[in-house]
Design a protein around this motif. Structure first.
Motif, PDB file in Angstrom:
ATOM      1  N   GLY A  23       0.756  -1.294   0.012  1.00  0.00           N
ATOM      2  CA  GLY A  23      -0.034   0.169  -0.056  1.00  0.00           C
ATOM      3  C   GLY A  23       0.851   1.235   0.118  1.00  0.00           C
ATOM      4  O   GLY A  23       0.365   2.378  -0.150  1.00  0.00           O
ATOM      5  N   THR A  24       2.136   1.348   0.389  1.00  0.00           N
ATOM      6  CA  THR A  24       2.880   2.397   0.234  1.00  0.00           C
ATOM      7  C   THR A  24       3.427   2.638  -1.204  1.00  0.00           C
ATOM      8  O   THR A  24       3.311   1.781  -1.971  1.00  0.00           O
ATOM      9  CB  THR A  24       4.010   2.341   1.284  1.00  0.00           C
ATOM     10  OG1 THR A  24       4.928   1.139   0.883  1.00  0.00           O
ATOM     11  CG2 THR A  24       3.494   2.177   2.733  1.00  0.00           C
ATOM     12  N   GLN A  25       3.947   3.606  -1.522  1.00  0.00           N
ATOM     13  CA  GLN A  25       4.744   3.905  -2.623  1.00  0.00           C
ATOM     14  C   GLN A  25       5.385   5.383  -2.659  1.00  0.00           C
ATOM     15  O   GLN A  25       5.354   6.159  -1.502  1.00  0.00           O
ATOM     16  CB  GLN A  25       3.405   4.010  -3.696  1.00  0.00           C
ATOM     17  CG  GLN A  25       2.399   5.238  -3.747  1.00  0.00           C
ATOM     18  CD  GLN A  25       1.247   5.335  -4.340  1.00  0.00           C
ATOM     19  OE1 GLN A  25       0.807   4.207  -5.046  1.00  0.00           O
ATOM     20  NE2 GLN A  25       0.959   6.277  -4.906  1.00  0.00           N
ATOM     21  N   GLY A  48       5.469   0.060  -3.155  1.00  0.00           N
ATOM     22  CA  GLY A  48       6.835  -0.394  -2.098  1.00  0.00           C
ATOM     23  C   GLY A  48       6.155  -0.777  -0.824  1.00  0.00           C
ATOM     24  O   GLY A  48       4.766  -0.980  -0.683  1.00  0.00           O
ATOM     25  N   ASP A  49       6.836  -1.133   0.189  1.00  0.00           N
ATOM     26  CA  ASP A  49       6.612  -1.508   1.274  1.00  0.00           C
ATOM     27  C   ASP A  49       7.414  -1.037   2.416  1.00  0.00           C
ATOM     28  O   ASP A  49       8.597  -0.483   1.927  1.00  0.00           O
ATOM     29  CB  ASP A  49       6.188  -2.888   1.545  1.00  0.00           C
ATOM     30  CG  ASP A  49       5.048  -3.195   2.811  1.00  0.00           C
ATOM     31  OD1 ASP A  49       5.059  -2.378   3.717  1.00  0.00           O
ATOM     32  OD2 ASP A  49       4.439  -4.237   2.580  1.00  0.00           O
ATOM     33  N   THR A  50       7.367  -1.338   3.526  1.00  0.00           N
ATOM     34  CA  THR A  50       8.553  -1.054   4.609  1.00  0.00           C
ATOM     35  C   THR A  50       9.120  -2.264   5.033  1.00  0.00           C
ATOM     36  O   THR A  50      10.032  -2.337   5.975  1.00  0.00           O
ATOM     37  CB  THR A  50       7.988  -0.420   5.768  1.00  0.00           C
ATOM     38  OG1 THR A  50       6.699  -1.155   6.438  1.00  0.00           O
ATOM     39  CG2 THR A  50       7.387   1.094   5.540  1.00  0.00           C
ATOM     40  N   ARG A  56      17.974   3.128   1.780  1.00  0.00           N
ATOM     41  CA  ARG A  56      17.149   3.882   0.961  1.00  0.00           C
ATOM     42  C   ARG A  56      17.129   5.377   0.848  1.00  0.00           C
ATOM     43  O   ARG A  56      17.260   5.868   1.635  1.00  0.00           O
ATOM     44  CB  ARG A  56      15.745   3.365   1.011  1.00  0.00           C
ATOM     45  CG  ARG A  56      15.617   1.854   1.388  1.00  0.00           C
ATOM     46  CD  ARG A  56      14.339   1.358   2.240  1.00  0.00           C
ATOM     47  NE  ARG A  56      14.449   0.080   2.836  1.00  0.00           N
ATOM     48  CZ  ARG A  56      13.716  -0.510   3.636  1.00  0.00           C
ATOM     49  NH1 ARG A  56      12.618   0.183   4.106  1.00  0.00           N
ATOM     50  NH2 ARG A  56      14.149  -1.579   4.144  1.00  0.00           N
ATOM     51  N   LEU A  57      17.292   5.856  -0.368  1.00  0.00           N
ATOM     52  CA  LEU A  57      17.599   7.359  -0.438  1.00  0.00           C
ATOM     53  C   LEU A  57      16.353   7.762  -1.288  1.00  0.00           C
ATOM     54  O   LEU A  57      16.120   7.277  -2.269  1.00  0.00           O
ATOM     55  CB  LEU A  57      18.954   7.574  -0.843  1.00  0.00           C
ATOM     56  CG  LEU A  57      20.100   7.166  -0.273  1.00  0.00           C
ATOM     57  CD1 LEU A  57      21.297   7.476  -0.607  1.00  0.00           C
ATOM     58  CD2 LEU A  57      19.894   7.924   1.422  1.00  0.00           C
ATOM     59  N   PHE A  58      15.990   9.147  -1.378  1.00  0.00           N
ATOM     60  CA  PHE A  58      15.476  10.126  -2.361  1.00  0.00           C
ATOM     61  C   PHE A  58      16.105  11.184  -2.309  1.00  0.00           C
ATOM     62  O   PHE A  58      16.744  11.612  -1.379  1.00  0.00           O
ATOM     63  CB  PHE A  58      14.017   9.936  -1.886  1.00  0.00           C
ATOM     64  CG  PHE A  58      13.540  10.841  -0.775  1.00  0.00           C
ATOM     65  CD1 PHE A  58      13.489  12.272  -0.758  1.00  0.00           C
ATOM     66  CD2 PHE A  58      13.580  10.178   0.659  1.00  0.00           C
ATOM     67  CE1 PHE A  58      13.196  12.668   0.388  1.00  0.00           C
ATOM     68  CE2 PHE A  58      13.064  10.829   1.701  1.00  0.00           C
ATOM     69  CZ  PHE A  58      12.789  12.217   1.610  1.00  0.00           C
ATOM     70  N   GLY A  59      15.733  11.941  -3.593  1.00  0.00           N
ATOM     71  CA  GLY A  59      16.489  12.995  -4.026  1.00  0.00           C
ATOM     72  C   GLY A  59      15.902  13.867  -5.042  1.00  0.00           C
ATOM     73  O   GLY A  59      14.715  13.438  -5.561  1.00  0.00           O
ATOM     74  N   ASN A  60      16.517  15.047  -5.363  1.00  0.00           N
ATOM     75  CA  ASN A  60      16.067  15.718  -6.412  1.00  0.00           C
ATOM     76  C   ASN A  60      16.638  15.165  -7.803  1.00  0.00           C
ATOM     77  O   ASN A  60      17.687  14.665  -7.966  1.00  0.00           O
ATOM     78  CB  ASN A  60      16.889  17.175  -6.573  1.00  0.00           C
ATOM     79  CG  ASN A  60      16.425  18.212  -7.551  1.00  0.00           C
ATOM     80  OD1 ASN A  60      15.866  17.587  -8.327  1.00  0.00           O
ATOM     81  ND2 ASN A  60      16.475  19.370  -6.946  1.00  0.00           N
ATOM     82  N   LEU A  68      10.992   0.680   0.919  1.00  0.00           N
ATOM     83  CA  LEU A  68      11.400  -0.297   0.002  1.00  0.00           C
ATOM     84  C   LEU A  68      10.762  -0.523  -1.039  1.00  0.00           C
ATOM     85  O   LEU A  68       9.779  -1.239  -1.020  1.00  0.00           O
ATOM     86  CB  LEU A  68      11.906  -1.525   1.012  1.00  0.00           C
ATOM     87  CG  LEU A  68      12.551  -2.782   0.020  1.00  0.00           C
ATOM     88  CD1 LEU A  68      13.769  -1.983  -0.746  1.00  0.00           C
ATOM     89  CD2 LEU A  68      13.046  -3.928   0.953  1.00  0.00           C
ATOM     90  N   ASN A  69      10.981   0.104  -2.034  1.00  0.00           N
ATOM     91  CA  ASN A  69      10.029  -0.116  -3.303  1.00  0.00           C
ATOM     92  C   ASN A  69      10.285  -1.533  -3.670  1.00  0.00           C
ATOM     93  O   ASN A  69      11.356  -2.162  -3.635  1.00  0.00           O
ATOM     94  CB  ASN A  69      10.656   0.825  -4.388  1.00  0.00           C
ATOM     95  CG  ASN A  69      10.393   2.356  -3.672  1.00  0.00           C
ATOM     96  OD1 ASN A  69      11.175   2.937  -3.056  1.00  0.00           O
ATOM     97  ND2 ASN A  69       9.380   2.880  -3.927  1.00  0.00           N
TER      98      ASN A  69
END
Length: 226
Positions: free
Chosen positions: A54-56, A161-163, A174-178, A193-194
């Motif tokens: 359910g997460t994304q 994804g999920d956790t 896990r990282l996110f960015g511009n 965690l996708n």
């Protein structure tokens, strides 16, 4: 009358090598080598594809997401493809999917360039598994890599994804960015965690095919000397 017996002395001639026999042995050696290479096993080296709870991550041209994966000890691999579980999409442009090296110190992702940018197989499709193929990137044992997914142009999409932990392999960051910046500058942690599966083919261990070929040639030479 006594007849004298003349003892005939035989001269032992070297055994001639049959060229066809040499050719057949070498041909057989090559065939065995090809069969050994063809028996290399495809494997899933990482998967979190079953962890869609359910997460994304909603990615656009201004954002990106990276998850790392670890190749285990003892076996090198050749990357085949990466499968992403994609939810809704807005626009036809597929994301940029690439593999990056790991930085042992400082920023987690080593840069400034990816090891490889993968190619979408088919059409980018919503609510489906989308496959991105590799040209055969080498994945070394006991090494950490990063799967980086970034939006392209004006398209946006949801990377499901999920956790939970990965079902196959190891993920510990896990990282996110511009999306407009290079991933080697990303340092924002993500709890999601996708969903992805990374397929690769194991690199065969050095076989005894070469030794068999040398043994055959040695046997021929030995017979020739005799």
């Amino acid at each position: 009358m006594i007849r004298s017996a003349t003892k005939l002395q035989e001269t032992k001639k070297p055994r001639q090598i049959n060229p066809m026999k040499i050719k057949n042995i070498l041909t057989a050696t090559v065939i065995v080598g090809v069969l050994a290479a063809g028996s290399a096993q495809a494997a899933v080296v990482f998967s979190s594809i079953d962890n869609t709870g359910g997460t994304q991550s909603n990615l656009t041209s201004l954002s990106g997401k990276a998850i790392n994966f670890v190749i285990g000890s003892g076996t090198d691999y050749t990357l085949d493809n990466v499968v992403l579980n994609i939810g809704t999409i807005n626009g036809a442009a597929a994301p940029v999917v690439s593999i990056w090296a790991n930085e042992t110190g400082g920023t987690p992702i080593a840069g400034p360039n990816p090891l490889e940018t993968l190619t979408l197989s088919g059409t980018f499709t919503a609510n489906s598994l989308n496959t991105f193929t590799s040209t055969g990137l080498s994945l070394q044992a006991d090494t950490t890599y990063w799967l980086v997914v970034r939006g392209e142009n004006t398209s946006s999409f949801a990377w499901l994804g999920d956790t939970d932990a990965a079902t196959v392999g190891t993920n510990n960051n896990r990282l996110f960015g511009n999306g407009g910046s290079t991933p080697d500058t990303w340092n924002s942690a993500s709890g999601i965690l996708n969903a992805a599966t990374i397929n690769a083919t194991a690199v065969p261990e050095p076989s005894s095919v070469g030794l068999l070929g040398l043994g055959g040639l040695a046997l021929i030479l030995r017979r020739r000397r005799n």
